[in-house]
Design a protein around this motif. Structure first.
Motif, PDB file in Angstrom:
ATOM      1  N   GLY A   5     -25.846   1.131 109.910  1.00 11.13           N
ATOM      2  CA  GLY A   5     -25.537   0.456 111.162  1.00 11.13           C
ATOM      3  C   GLY A   5     -25.493  -1.051 111.100  1.00 11.13           C
ATOM      4  N   VAL A  45     -21.604  -9.477 113.599  1.00 15.47           N
ATOM      5  CA  VAL A  45     -21.342  -9.509 115.036  1.00 15.47           C
ATOM      6  C   VAL A  45     -21.463 -10.945 115.515  1.00 15.47           C
ATOM      7  CG1 VAL A  45     -23.750  -9.076 115.666  1.00 15.47           C
ATOM      8  CG2 VAL A  45     -21.928  -8.383 117.230  1.00 15.47           C
ATOM      9  N   LEU A  62     -25.816  -4.380 118.111  1.00 15.38           N
ATOM     10  CA  LEU A  62     -25.720  -3.453 116.990  1.00 15.38           C
ATOM     11  C   LEU A  62     -26.822  -2.414 117.136  1.00 15.38           C
ATOM     12  CD1 LEU A  62     -25.165  -5.724 113.830  1.00 15.38           C
ATOM     13  CD2 LEU A  62     -23.533  -4.090 114.776  1.00 15.38           C
ATOM     14  N   VAL A  65     -27.675  -7.553 108.540  1.00 12.96           N
ATOM     15  CA  VAL A  65     -27.158  -7.901 109.866  1.00 12.96           C
ATOM     16  C   VAL A  65     -26.834  -9.391 109.853  1.00 12.96           C
ATOM     17  CG1 VAL A  65     -27.733  -8.147 112.304  1.00 12.96           C
ATOM     18  CG2 VAL A  65     -28.402  -6.077 111.064  1.00 12.96           C
TER      19      VAL A  65
END
Length: 121
Positions: free
Chosen positions: A8, A12, A18, A117
């Motif tokens: 995942g 972004v 997310l 991330v």
């Protein structure tokens, strides 16, 4: 042994969302607390959120009100819903779980491989 597989992560823009997932597999009788940690380059690994097997949660101060941790005990999976993301949330996120092989046995811990991330401004 227990294997944890995260998914995942991604890129972004600031303000976006997310959802991370971490699935546990292997030979264990029970899973205890499951947690998310993160580590940015040059920084120490820090606790983001944790959840017990009964659903009690705890969050780091920097993510309170923006991130939500949850788990599906039937699927041995923990989730991290991340909203209102900020550039300072950019990190590798790691899943951690404690587990045991016997009902009254010792607890062990395992880490996932991490998922990146990246939040851009």
């Amino acid at each position: 042994q227990v294997q944890l597989v995260e998914s995942g992560g991604g890129s972004v823009q600031a303000g976006g969302s997310l959802r991370l997932s971490c699935a546990a597999s292997g030979s264990f009788v029970s899973l205890g607390a499951m947690s998310w940690y993160r580590q940015a380059p040059g920084n120490k690994r820090e606790s983001v959120a944790s959840i017990t097997s009964s659903g009690s949660t705890n969050y780091g101060d920097s993510v309170k009100g923006r991130f939500t941790i949850s788990r599906d005990n039937a699927e041995n999976t923990v989730y991290l819903q991340m909203n209102s993301l900020k550039p300072e949330d950019t990190s590798v996120y790691y899943c951690n779980a404690v587990w045991r092989l016997e009902s009254a046995g010792a607890w062990f811990g395992s880490w996932g491989q991490g998922t990146l991330v990246t939040v851009s401004s």
